[in-house]
Design an enzyme around this catalytic site. Sequence first.
Site, mmCIF file in Angstrom:
data_model
loop_
_atom_site.group_PDB
_atom_site.id
_atom_site.type_symbol
_atom_site.label_atom_id
_atom_site.label_comp_id
_atom_site.label_asym_id
_atom_site.label_seq_id
_atom_site.Cartn_x
_atom_site.Cartn_y
_atom_site.Cartn_z
ATOM 1 C CB SER A 1 -0.965 -0.047 1.195
ATOM 2 O OG SER A 1 -1.997 0.898 1.059
ATOM 3 C CG ASP B 1 -7.131 -2.615 -2.986
ATOM 4 O OD1 ASP B 1 -7.737 -1.920 -2.148
ATOM 5 O OD2 ASP B 1 -5.895 -2.722 -3.000
ATOM 6 C CG HIS C 1 -5.812 -2.440 0.644
ATOM 7 N ND1 HIS C 1 -5.172 -2.051 -0.505
ATOM 8 C CD2 HIS C 1 -5.177 -1.805 1.671
ATOM 9 C CE1 HIS C 1 -4.182 -1.207 -0.195
ATOM 10 N NE2 HIS C 1 -4.167 -1.060 1.112
#
Length: 234
Positions: free
Chosen positions: A127, A181, A212
């Site tokens: 991320s 996601d 995610h």
Amino acid sequence: MSSVASKTDDPVLECVERQTGESPKCAVIWLHGLGADGHDFEPIVDEFDFDQLPALRFVFPHAPMRAVTINGGFVMRAWYDIISPDFAPGREEADGVRQSAQQVEALIARENARGIPDARIVLAGFSQGGVIALHAGLRHPQRLAGILALSCYLPMTDTLAGEASKANRDVPIFMAHGQNDPVIPYDFGKRSSKLLKGEKYAVEWHSYAAEHTVCYEELQDIEAWLHKVLADVC
């Protein structure tokens, strides 16, 4: 397998470290996501089988505490401020991205001082951490073993051409993204991969029926890729 908390003076960030054996020959510097810390990915070391590789050191730094605009200015661990919820140019604070990249450089330099050269270092992140891994890795002046960028995107694309390091023009890049996601859209990660491939970077793209997160199948692919990029240099 050993675990130790590492705390040093600035500019080197406080880190959590895991070693797969004595006297590590290679290192993986792994950056966590927004609001997490260095402990977030520490457990995955136990999921990997590295018996066929020399000892590795995993370094999991804690991001600095900073206010995050899209979270109402709440102070949390973050590699940079996120100014807007969309993915238009400028959503990430450029100064914060560059500051975090400098902190990554300090972590790489510390591994050099501990006997691990750049060519035996993988820069990894999830991320927000993956965003910094891409930004810093593509600009790092010495050849790295690889860049592992999970559930993320390429930031500051307008500056890459002028700042990219020739040493890492052919560095192996593993990019992966969950198709569902809800945090960083799959299509945005995919576009970043296509952009890098268009610039002739050696991107290996993986997609998963996941959100995610890092799923089990992804961990298997990461393990295989790490074996591939580290086997020849460690």
